[in-house]
Motif scaffolding. Structure first.
Motif, PDB file in Angstrom:
ATOM      1  N   VAL A   1       0.976  -1.021   0.059  1.00 59.74           N
ATOM      2  CA  VAL A   1       0.091  -0.206  -0.118  1.00 59.74           C
ATOM      3  C   VAL A   1       0.739   1.178  -0.039  1.00 59.74           C
ATOM      4  O   VAL A   1       1.914   1.485   0.182  1.00 59.74           O
ATOM      5  N   GLU A   2       0.499   2.317  -0.658  1.00 59.29           N
ATOM      6  CA  GLU A   2       1.207   3.469  -0.656  1.00 59.29           C
ATOM      7  C   GLU A   2       0.623   4.323  -0.667  1.00 59.29           C
ATOM      8  O   GLU A   2      -0.616   3.887  -0.572  1.00 59.29           O
ATOM      9  N   ASP A   3       0.912   5.512   0.294  1.00 57.50           N
ATOM     10  CA  ASP A   3      -0.522   6.649   0.558  1.00 57.50           C
ATOM     11  C   ASP A   3      -1.603   7.378  -0.530  1.00 57.50           C
ATOM     12  O   ASP A   3      -2.036   7.236   0.198  1.00 57.50           O
TER      13      ASP A   3
ATOM     14  N   ARG B   1      -2.432   2.185  12.141  1.00 57.05           N
ATOM     15  CA  ARG B   1      -2.085   0.910  12.560  1.00 57.05           C
ATOM     16  C   ARG B   1      -1.781  -0.227  12.163  1.00 57.05           C
ATOM     17  O   ARG B   1      -0.814  -1.449  11.818  1.00 57.05           O
ATOM     18  N   VAL B   2      -2.549  -0.634  11.057  1.00 58.04           N
ATOM     19  CA  VAL B   2      -2.313  -2.089  10.153  1.00 58.04           C
ATOM     20  C   VAL B   2      -0.951  -1.929   9.595  1.00 58.04           C
ATOM     21  O   VAL B   2      -0.288  -3.583   9.604  1.00 58.04           O
ATOM     22  N   ARG B   3      -0.959  -0.576   8.846  1.00 58.40           N
ATOM     23  CA  ARG B   3       0.382  -0.755   8.310  1.00 58.40           C
ATOM     24  C   ARG B   3       1.789  -0.546   8.231  1.00 58.40           C
ATOM     25  O   ARG B   3       3.544  -1.708   8.068  1.00 58.40           O
ATOM     26  N   THR B   4       1.719  -0.533   9.781  1.00 60.59           N
ATOM     27  CA  THR B   4       2.932  -0.892  10.761  1.00 60.59           C
ATOM     28  C   THR B   4       2.678  -2.001  11.625  1.00 60.59           C
ATOM     29  O   THR B   4       3.543  -1.886  12.419  1.00 60.59           O
ATOM     30  N   SER B   5       1.876  -2.556  11.756  1.00 55.71           N
ATOM     31  CA  SER B   5       1.791  -3.969  12.357  1.00 55.71           C
ATOM     32  C   SER B   5       2.207  -5.264  11.530  1.00 55.71           C
ATOM     33  O   SER B   5       2.978  -4.786  10.460  1.00 55.71           O
ATOM     34  N   CYS B   6       2.261  -5.944  12.483  1.00 53.12           N
ATOM     35  CA  CYS B   6       2.445  -7.524  11.699  1.00 53.12           C
ATOM     36  C   CYS B   6       1.036  -8.737  10.652  1.00 53.12           C
ATOM     37  O   CYS B   6       1.918  -9.388  10.032  1.00 53.12           O
ATOM     38  N   ASP B   7       0.833  -7.428  10.370  1.00 55.07           N
ATOM     39  CA  ASP B   7      -0.430  -8.505   9.068  1.00 55.07           C
ATOM     40  C   ASP B   7      -0.484  -7.735   7.961  1.00 55.07           C
ATOM     41  O   ASP B   7       0.341  -6.606   8.056  1.00 55.07           O
TER      42      ASP B   7
ATOM     43  N   VAL C   1      -6.193   1.370  -9.585  1.00 55.69           N
ATOM     44  CA  VAL C   1      -6.370   0.774  -7.715  1.00 55.69           C
ATOM     45  C   VAL C   1      -8.040  -0.115  -7.580  1.00 55.69           C
ATOM     46  O   VAL C   1      -8.793   1.210  -8.510  1.00 55.69           O
ATOM     47  N   ALA C   2      -8.020  -1.295  -7.270  1.00 59.68           N
ATOM     48  CA  ALA C   2      -9.251  -1.841  -7.610  1.00 59.68           C
ATOM     49  C   ALA C   2      -9.690  -2.199  -6.385  1.00 59.68           C
ATOM     50  O   ALA C   2     -11.160  -1.977  -5.803  1.00 59.68           O
ATOM     51  N   GLY C   3      -8.943  -2.530  -4.910  1.00 58.97           N
ATOM     52  CA  GLY C   3      -9.226  -2.599  -3.490  1.00 58.97           C
ATOM     53  C   GLY C   3      -7.917  -2.744  -2.761  1.00 58.97           C
ATOM     54  O   GLY C   3      -7.376  -2.087  -3.617  1.00 58.97           O
ATOM     55  N   SER C   4      -8.509  -3.159  -2.159  1.00 58.91           N
ATOM     56  CA  SER C   4      -7.479  -3.592  -1.232  1.00 58.91           C
ATOM     57  C   SER C   4      -7.685  -5.164  -0.785  1.00 58.91           C
ATOM     58  O   SER C   4      -8.657  -6.027  -0.501  1.00 58.91           O
ATOM     59  N   ALA C   5      -6.986  -5.275  -0.113  1.00 55.65           N
ATOM     60  CA  ALA C   5      -6.962  -7.404   0.237  1.00 55.65           C
ATOM     61  C   ALA C   5      -6.296  -7.783   1.656  1.00 55.65           C
ATOM     62  O   ALA C   5      -4.632  -6.649   1.622  1.00 55.65           O
ATOM     63  N   ALA C   6      -6.637  -7.925   3.302  1.00 55.96           N
ATOM     64  CA  ALA C   6      -5.350  -8.059   4.174  1.00 55.96           C
ATOM     65  C   ALA C   6      -5.418  -9.357   4.450  1.00 55.96           C
ATOM     66  O   ALA C   6      -6.811 -10.404   4.648  1.00 55.96           O
ATOM     67  N   VAL C   7      -4.484  -9.335   5.434  1.00 51.95           N
ATOM     68  CA  VAL C   7      -4.381 -10.868   6.371  1.00 51.95           C
ATOM     69  C   VAL C   7      -4.646 -10.556   7.537  1.00 51.95           C
ATOM     70  O   VAL C   7      -3.540  -9.181   8.081  1.00 51.95           O
ATOM     71  N   TYR C   8      -4.857 -10.791   8.896  1.00 53.33           N
ATOM     72  CA  TYR C   8      -4.459  -9.426  10.171  1.00 53.33           C
ATOM     73  C   TYR C   8      -5.704 -11.117  11.358  1.00 53.33           C
ATOM     74  O   TYR C   8      -5.761 -11.538  11.145  1.00 53.33           O
ATOM     75  N   GLY C   9      -4.802 -10.216  13.476  1.00 52.07           N
ATOM     76  CA  GLY C   9      -5.174 -11.019  13.839  1.00 52.07           C
ATOM     77  C   GLY C   9      -3.879 -11.920  13.801  1.00 52.07           C
ATOM     78  O   GLY C   9      -2.623 -11.559  14.001  1.00 52.07           O
TER      79      GLY C   9
END
Length: 156
Positions: A8-10, A48-54, A65-73
């Motif tokens: 992800v970019e700003d 917070r997400v960008r600076t975590s281990c997620d 840019v069509a969207g985002s995808a993530a793994v968290y927890g």
């Protein structure tokens, strides 16, 4: 259409915010922030997400840019999530993006959640190997009421 993930970019953040405040998308996703129009809360959460281990990735469709995808927890309980701009719905973008994310994050099990009536998202998850593990009821901010939610799992 070529689908790719990148860090992800700003400059992605205003696009994500616009996508995540679309009323049709909010209703479809059902579960989201209490106030999706609170840009400060949105930016704080992504910081917070960008600076975590997620893992948070931008989904690109033919370079846009069509969207985002993530793994968290927490390990052993980690979940996948994705948000695709409505302009790309029904074109295989979510499935390709989730497959790319799963290739990048090999840990298992992984979990996912979807509103029980969100057939499109449930299809994407099934195509990527997730299977239903349970159902629950929860308050859906995007609908302002309790709804049925499907919890899915992807094992090794």
């Amino acid at each position: 259409m070529e689908i790719a993930l990148r860090i992800v970019e700003d400059e992605d953040l205003p696009v994500f915010f616009r996508q995540m405040t679309d009323p049709v998308s909010l209703r479809m996703a059902a579960f989201g922030p209490e106030d999706p129009t609170d840009q400060t809360a949105f930016e704080d959460r992504l910081r917070r997400v960008r600076t975590s281990c997620d893992v948070l990735r931008t989904v690109l469709a033919d370079g846009r840019v069509a969207g985002s995808a993530a793994v968290y927890g927490e390990p052993g309980e980690r979940e996948v999530t994705y948000w695709i701009d409505r302009a790309y719905w029904g074109r295989g973008v979510a499935t390709a993006a989730l497959r790319a994310l799963l290739a990048e994050v090999p840990e298992r099990p992984l979990y996912a959640r979807a509103a029980a009536d969100n057939a499109a998202s449930l299809r994407v998850l099934a195509k990527c190997g997730f299977r239903e593990s349970t159902r629950a009821r929860g308050f859906a901010n995007g609908r302002g009421e309790d709804i049925e939610e499907v919890v899915l799992v992807l094992d090794a």
